[in-house]
Write a protein that holds these residues in place. Structure first.
Motif: not given
Length: 118
Positions: A72-73, A87-88, A106-108
């Motif tokens: 997440r960061s 993201a995957e 992070l944005p996602r």
């Protein structure tokens, strides 16, 4: 019956309790901050550099790595490498490029990454 001594003791207890609560609040705010920036790269499972930390091997260029837990960061301090975060799994899906000096949420959630030459 309340005496002046009882009132002073009660006021002292109230002031001490308030000071303790303010101190606890300050400690909590500090805990939510970023860890000190260090050379290399780390991915964190929570925002603001908190949670489980994954240390990234910046010499392993181009290899796709799956993350568990997801990131997440990110923190990176390196002049020669950058991180591509996806993201995957298997380095698929929307991506995000870190740069060589970054400290960001992070944005996602990122589920995979690869190291790229800067």
């Amino acid at each position: 019956m309340f005496t002046p001594e009882t009132k002073l003791r009660g006021a002292a207890v109230t002031v001490a309790l308030a000071a303790a609560l303010v101190g606890l609040g300050a400690g909590t705010a500090g805990a939510a901050g970023w860890p000190p920036l260090q050379p290399g790269a780390r991915l964190y499972s929570s925002t603001y550099g908190q949670g489980f930390a994954t240390t990234v091997d910046l010499t392993d260029l181009g290899t796709c790595h799956t993350l568990w837990p997801g990131a997440r960061s990110v923190q990176i301090a390196n002049g020669g490498a950058t991180l591509a975060l996806y993201a995957e799994a298997d380095c698929n899906g929307p991506g995000w490029l870190s740069g060589t000096l970054a400290q960001a949420n992070l944005p996602r959630t990122a589920l995979s990454y690869r190291v790229l030459q800067a």
